[in-house]
Scaffold this motif. Structure first.
Motif, PDB file in Angstrom:
ATOM      1  N   TYR A  50      11.269 -34.144  -3.884  1.00 49.94           N
ATOM      2  CA  TYR A  50      11.351 -35.615  -3.936  1.00 49.94           C
ATOM      3  C   TYR A  50      12.562 -36.116  -3.160  1.00 49.94           C
ATOM      4  N   ASN A  51      13.691 -35.414  -3.290  1.00 51.02           N
ATOM      5  CA  ASN A  51      14.889 -35.826  -2.541  1.00 51.02           C
ATOM      6  C   ASN A  51      14.634 -35.818  -1.040  1.00 51.02           C
ATOM      7  N   SER A  52      13.931 -34.807  -0.551  1.00 51.79           N
ATOM      8  CA  SER A  52      13.639 -34.716   0.883  1.00 51.79           C
ATOM      9  C   SER A  52      12.799 -35.900   1.348  1.00 51.79           C
ATOM     10  N   ILE A  53      11.813 -36.276   0.554  1.00 53.64           N
ATOM     11  CA  ILE A  53      10.946 -37.411   0.895  1.00 53.64           C
ATOM     12  C   ILE A  53      11.732 -38.721   0.841  1.00 53.64           C
ATOM     13  N   ILE A  54      12.474 -38.906  -0.243  1.00 58.45           N
ATOM     14  CA  ILE A  54      13.235 -40.157  -0.442  1.00 58.45           C
ATOM     15  C   ILE A  54      14.299 -40.308   0.646  1.00 58.45           C
ATOM     16  N   HIS A  55      15.036 -39.247   0.903  1.00 59.75           N
ATOM     17  CA  HIS A  55      16.106 -39.322   1.905  1.00 59.75           C
ATOM     18  C   HIS A  55      15.548 -39.482   3.315  1.00 59.75           C
ATOM     19  N   GLY A  56      14.419 -38.817   3.578  1.00 64.98           N
ATOM     20  CA  GLY A  56      13.796 -38.941   4.900  1.00 64.98           C
ATOM     21  C   GLY A  56      13.387 -40.368   5.197  1.00 64.98           C
ATOM     22  N   TYR A  57      12.743 -41.020   4.227  1.00 66.85           N
ATOM     23  CA  TYR A  57      12.348 -42.424   4.412  1.00 66.85           C
ATOM     24  C   TYR A  57      13.587 -43.324   4.520  1.00 66.85           C
ATOM     25  N   ALA A  58      14.594 -43.055   3.693  1.00 67.44           N
ATOM     26  CA  ALA A  58      15.799 -43.890   3.699  1.00 67.44           C
ATOM     27  C   ALA A  58      16.526 -43.797   5.037  1.00 67.44           C
ATOM     28  N   ARG A  59      16.628 -42.582   5.579  1.00 60.92           N
ATOM     29  CA  ARG A  59      17.298 -42.416   6.878  1.00 60.92           C
ATOM     30  C   ARG A  59      16.579 -43.173   7.988  1.00 60.92           C
ATOM     31  N   ASN A  60      15.266 -43.329   7.845  1.00 66.43           N
ATOM     32  CA  ASN A  60      14.484 -44.081   8.831  1.00 66.43           C
ATOM     33  C   ASN A  60      14.460 -45.576   8.534  1.00 66.43           C
ATOM     34  N   GLY A  61      15.199 -46.000   7.511  1.00 68.62           N
ATOM     35  CA  GLY A  61      15.258 -47.419   7.159  1.00 68.62           C
ATOM     36  C   GLY A  61      14.039 -47.917   6.408  1.00 68.62           C
ATOM     37  N   LYS A  62      13.198 -47.012   5.935  1.00 77.35           N
ATOM     38  CA  LYS A  62      11.993 -47.401   5.185  1.00 77.35           C
ATOM     39  C   LYS A  62      12.291 -47.288   3.693  1.00 77.35           C
ATOM     40  N   PHE A  63      13.061 -48.257   3.217  1.00 80.44           N
ATOM     41  CA  PHE A  63      13.558 -48.186   1.847  1.00 80.44           C
ATOM     42  C   PHE A  63      12.476 -48.462   0.809  1.00 80.44           C
ATOM     43  N   ASP A  64      11.479 -49.279   1.140  1.00 77.70           N
ATOM     44  CA  ASP A  64      10.379 -49.521   0.189  1.00 77.70           C
ATOM     45  C   ASP A  64       9.639 -48.220  -0.116  1.00 77.70           C
ATOM     46  N   ASP A  65       9.410 -47.428   0.930  1.00 72.05           N
ATOM     47  CA  ASP A  65       8.750 -46.139   0.728  1.00 72.05           C
ATOM     48  C   ASP A  65       9.643 -45.193  -0.077  1.00 72.05           C
ATOM     49  N   ALA A  66      10.931 -45.219   0.224  1.00 66.59           N
ATOM     50  CA  ALA A  66      11.868 -44.359  -0.506  1.00 66.59           C
ATOM     51  C   ALA A  66      11.883 -44.714  -1.986  1.00 66.59           C
ATOM     52  N   LEU A  67      11.911 -46.021  -2.292  1.00 64.53           N
ATOM     53  CA  LEU A  67      11.937 -46.457  -3.693  1.00 64.53           C
ATOM     54  C   LEU A  67      10.608 -46.183  -4.387  1.00 64.53           C
ATOM     55  N   PHE A  68       9.514 -46.205  -3.634  1.00 64.90           N
ATOM     56  CA  PHE A  68       8.203 -45.877  -4.207  1.00 64.90           C
ATOM     57  C   PHE A  68       8.224 -44.456  -4.779  1.00 64.90           C
ATOM     58  N   TYR A  69       8.779 -43.506  -4.014  1.00 59.72           N
ATOM     59  CA  TYR A  69       8.828 -42.126  -4.485  1.00 59.72           C
ATOM     60  C   TYR A  69       9.896 -41.926  -5.555  1.00 59.72           C
ATOM     61  N   LEU A  70      10.925 -42.766  -5.526  1.00 60.95           N
ATOM     62  CA  LEU A  70      11.928 -42.716  -6.588  1.00 60.95           C
ATOM     63  C   LEU A  70      11.293 -43.122  -7.920  1.00 60.95           C
ATOM     64  N   ASN A  71      10.485 -44.182  -7.897  1.00 60.07           N
ATOM     65  CA  ASN A  71       9.788 -44.622  -9.107  1.00 60.07           C
ATOM     66  C   ASN A  71       8.755 -43.593  -9.554  1.00 60.07           C
ATOM     67  N   GLN A  72       8.125 -42.948  -8.575  1.00 63.21           N
ATOM     68  CA  GLN A  72       7.127 -41.926  -8.905  1.00 63.21           C
ATOM     69  C   GLN A  72       7.778 -40.753  -9.638  1.00 63.21           C
ATOM     70  N   MET A  73       9.021 -40.451  -9.276  1.00 65.52           N
ATOM     71  CA  MET A  73       9.740 -39.386  -9.970  1.00 65.52           C
ATOM     72  C   MET A  73       9.833 -39.672 -11.459  1.00 65.52           C
ATOM     73  N   ARG A  74      10.192 -40.918 -11.771  1.00 59.89           N
ATOM     74  CA  ARG A  74      10.344 -41.288 -13.177  1.00 59.89           C
ATOM     75  C   ARG A  74       9.020 -41.174 -13.916  1.00 59.89           C
ATOM     76  N   GLU A  75       7.931 -41.581 -13.242  1.00 63.60           N
ATOM     77  CA  GLU A  75       6.610 -41.477 -13.854  1.00 63.60           C
ATOM     78  C   GLU A  75       6.232 -40.028 -14.136  1.00 63.60           C
ATOM     79  N   MET A  76       6.794 -39.116 -13.331  1.00 65.20           N
ATOM     80  CA  MET A  76       6.543 -37.681 -13.505  1.00 65.20           C
ATOM     81  C   MET A  76       7.527 -37.063 -14.498  1.00 65.20           C
ATOM     82  N   ASN A  77       8.355 -37.943 -15.137  1.00 62.90           N
ATOM     83  CA  ASN A  77       9.390 -37.487 -16.078  1.00 62.90           C
ATOM     84  C   ASN A  77      10.393 -36.537 -15.407  1.00 62.90           C
TER      85      ASN A  77
END
Length: 345
Positions: A50-77
């Motif tokens: 998840y960190n790789s996905i979130i950081h990859g999107y964030a580095r590309n300035g795609k913060f909505d996508d990064a936050l989407f996977y951050l929220n998905q993490m919480r849903e996965m406990n």
């Protein structure tokens, strides 16, 4: 093709590595494809993935996508770690999204993930690079309260920030801490510090800077420049003579920077006798005049110096027919100004 060679390659470890590499390269479509494959194979989706996905999107300035996977993490406990938020904070900082960076920090704390030493160092570095000194100092005080240590890169960022704003007292405090910690301060930053001293007419500090540098780099051309410039700006003949003798004892060859520093000091003092002697000795010292030297000569003529013999000598040696370059250290021009040469040209 990779999967078909050997089925045992389909495991969490290999996918972790692949997604990490794709994320670092910014190949997010491929990274997400691999992420979905992991799901289809029933593999465990780890914090690292998840960190790789979130950081990859964030580095590309795609913060909505990064936050989407951050929220998905919480849903996965799956609880985000400090590394997760650090990557987001760094990406916000690089995009100069400082409000979002502060909000990310608050969200981190609300999620029960306490900022660690790396987080605080990262915040200071990003605020320093953005010129947000008040926020930088606030985080720095929090670190001191928590007895956390500063990274070398953080000290350098703070030092550069204070230098950029010309805040001498705080700049010197951080510089002393860097020296005491035996941190390497690169020459371009030392030049910036020297520029701050020059702007504030604190010429004796150039000598102190040179002494500190000598202990770490030895007596380089730049160190000699600082020593000489300190005395020249103070118009101290004795100081300049002392440095020149030390250079002779060390068998250091002159360059045009050394010559022009002394010439500029003599010009300021209107010491035409020494000015004439030094100009005549340039050829003997195998030092070719540059555009600053010509400027010194023309400025001297403006106040009564007779430069005909010098010009004739340069004509005979072919100096007047060469392409004149700027070979003097830029700090010298910062200290003494450009003179009247541009008007002459």
């Amino acid at each position: 093709m990779w999967r078909e060679v050997e089925k045992t390659r389909i495991n969490e470890f290999n996918y972790e590595k692949i997604i990490g590499l794709l994320g670092e390269e910014g190949l997010m479509e491929d990274a997400v494809t691999a992420f979905m494959e992991m799901k289809s194979f029933g593999l465990c989706l780890s914090l690292e993935v998840y960190n790789s996905i979130i950081h990859g999107y964030a580095r590309n300035g795609k913060f909505d996508d990064a936050l989407f996977y951050l929220n998905q993490m919480r849903e996965m406990n799956l609880s985000p770690g400090s590394d997760t938020y650090d990557g987001l904070i760094e990406a916000y900082g690089k995009c100069r999204m400082y409000d979002e960076m502060a909000m990310c920090l608050k969200k981190m704390e609300l999620d029960g993930c306490s900022p660690d030493r790396c987080t605080y160092n990262l915040l200071i570095q990003e605020y320093a690079q953005g010129g947000l000194l008040t926020k930088m100092e606030r985080v720095y005080q929090s670190m001191r309260t928590k007895r956390m240590t500063l990274q070398s890169s953080t000290l350098i960022s703070m030092l550069e920030a204070y230098a950029n704003f010309g805040i001498v007292e705080k700049m010197e405090k951080i510089l002393r801490r860097a020296w005491n910690s035996k941190i390497t301060v690169k020459e371009d930053l030392v030049r910036k510090l020297a520029g701050v001293y020059i702007e504030n007419y604190m010429f004796s500090r150039l000598h102190d800077l040179a002494v500190d540098l000598t202990c770490r780099t030895g007596r380089t051309d730049f160190v000699w420049c600082l020593h000489l410039l300190s005395h020249a700006c103070l118009l101290s003949r004795r100081g300049m003579d002392t440095v020149v003798r030390e250079m002779e004892d060390a068998k250091v060859c002159w360059n045009i920077t050394v010559a022009n520093i002394i010439l500029l000091a003599y010009l300021k003092m209107k010491d035409f006798t020494r000015l004439r002697i030094l100009l005549s000795k340039l050829q003997e010292s195998r030092v070719e005049p540059d555009i600053v030297t010509f400027g010194i000569l023309f400025d001297a003529e403006e106040i009564g110096f007779d430069g005909k013999k010098c010009l004739e000598m340069w004509r005979k040696t072919g100096q007047l027919y060469k392409r004149v370059e700027m070979n003097t250290d830029p700090l010298v021009v910062s200290a003494f100004g450009k003179g009247k040469l541009p008007q002459k040209l």
